[in-house]
Design an enzyme around this catalytic site. Sequence first.
Site, PDB file in Angstrom:
ATOM      1  N   HIS A   9     -62.977  46.891 -57.234  1.00  0.00           N
ATOM      2  CA  HIS A   9     -62.959  47.525 -58.542  1.00  0.00           C
ATOM      3  C   HIS A   9     -62.687  49.089 -57.917  1.00  0.00           C
ATOM      4  O   HIS A   9     -61.923  49.825 -58.333  1.00  0.00           O
ATOM      5  CB  HIS A   9     -64.033  47.584 -59.374  1.00  0.00           C
ATOM      6  CG  HIS A   9     -63.755  46.198 -60.675  1.00  0.00           C
ATOM      7  ND1 HIS A   9     -63.769  44.993 -59.858  1.00  0.00           N
ATOM      8  CD2 HIS A   9     -63.513  46.173 -61.802  1.00  0.00           C
ATOM      9  CE1 HIS A   9     -63.573  44.012 -61.195  1.00  0.00           C
ATOM     10  NE2 HIS A   9     -63.516  44.949 -62.071  1.00  0.00           N
TER      11      HIS A   9
ATOM     12  N   HIS B 152     -72.358  44.688 -57.087  1.00  0.00           N
ATOM     13  CA  HIS B 152     -72.262  45.305 -55.654  1.00  0.00           C
ATOM     14  C   HIS B 152     -73.414  46.006 -55.442  1.00  0.00           C
ATOM     15  O   HIS B 152     -74.074  46.435 -56.318  1.00  0.00           O
ATOM     16  CB  HIS B 152     -71.006  46.108 -55.791  1.00  0.00           C
ATOM     17  CG  HIS B 152     -69.586  45.348 -55.724  1.00  0.00           C
ATOM     18  ND1 HIS B 152     -69.250  44.717 -54.925  1.00  0.00           N
ATOM     19  CD2 HIS B 152     -68.756  45.316 -56.866  1.00  0.00           C
ATOM     20  CE1 HIS B 152     -67.997  44.210 -54.980  1.00  0.00           C
ATOM     21  NE2 HIS B 152     -67.914  44.466 -56.385  1.00  0.00           N
TER      22      HIS B 152
END
Length: 334
Positions: free
Chosen positions: A190, A244
Amino acid sequence: MAWRNLVSRFSLQNFRALFQQDGRMREVDLGAHTIRSHGAKVARNHMHDWLILLLLVVTEIVLYIIHPFYRFVGKDMMEDLKYPFKDNTVPTWSVPLYAVLLPIAIFIFFYIRRKDVYDLHHSILGLLFSVLITAVITDAIKNAVGRPRPDFFWRCFPDGKEFYDQWGDVICHGKESDIREGHKSFPSGHTSWSFAGLGFLSLYLSGKIKAFDHRGHVAKLCIIFLPLLAAALVGISRVDDYWHHWQDVFVGAILGLVVSAFCYMQFFPPPYSEEGWGPYAYFQALEESHSNTNAGQTANALNMQAMDVEVVSLQLRQNGNEFTSLDELESGRR
């Protein structure tokens, strides 16, 4: 003398004609680079680039489908991988919307204002290269590293019951797709996609609005920082959602920015240069047009001068002048 007035009148008319023609040439040079007039030519010149883009798309699909490396995950390592398994704040399907389609919409806006197909084509091509190269690099590293996500525990053991083999490695019994995604933490896709697309847009805007024109307009910096801020917020959301680690986001941001800068410089001058508002191809097309225009003007001037002499000679003969040859006309002898 009558012949001098006649020559002066024709010379003035020639000068006006050349000036008007040159003005028309300049207007054509600045406004003729449209999709209708130059679009097919530009596309043909970059056919191989579009073929490479298709190859990158195929490569990205393959990298997304294949399984990542399933790294050893022991029981002691699970202490840092027990964060909640949450949904994405920024859905995956929305990334192409703001990282690709939004910049393209802005490129089209500038095309409507300037009618420059070189700018439109090269900005779209550079953006797509930036995003796709970043995506290929990101997913290749993801699959090679296989780092577990912060929520890996609940992906592997959705019921909370842990199982390990004789070497201490996990024996997951969760959903296969969740487990596979759980090994794709490094780097953040992303974030890298966001900085690749919005970073390219930021460079594009900085050139178009001449942000570095040495006039000290700080408001221009706010405009070019806005896409970078949006990309940074996307990266922060990946940490907040526990998809993440912070290192994944940091490396993804650097990766996207570096690739976008390289792709932008391939088609556009640096934003701080005097010609940073347009692509290289635009200025090359102008140079070619001016070269052709200058050659045509020289030929026209020679032809019109010859016509002037012929008309003057004809006029003098009709008036019964005693000049009998072109040599006498040039020397002034009777």
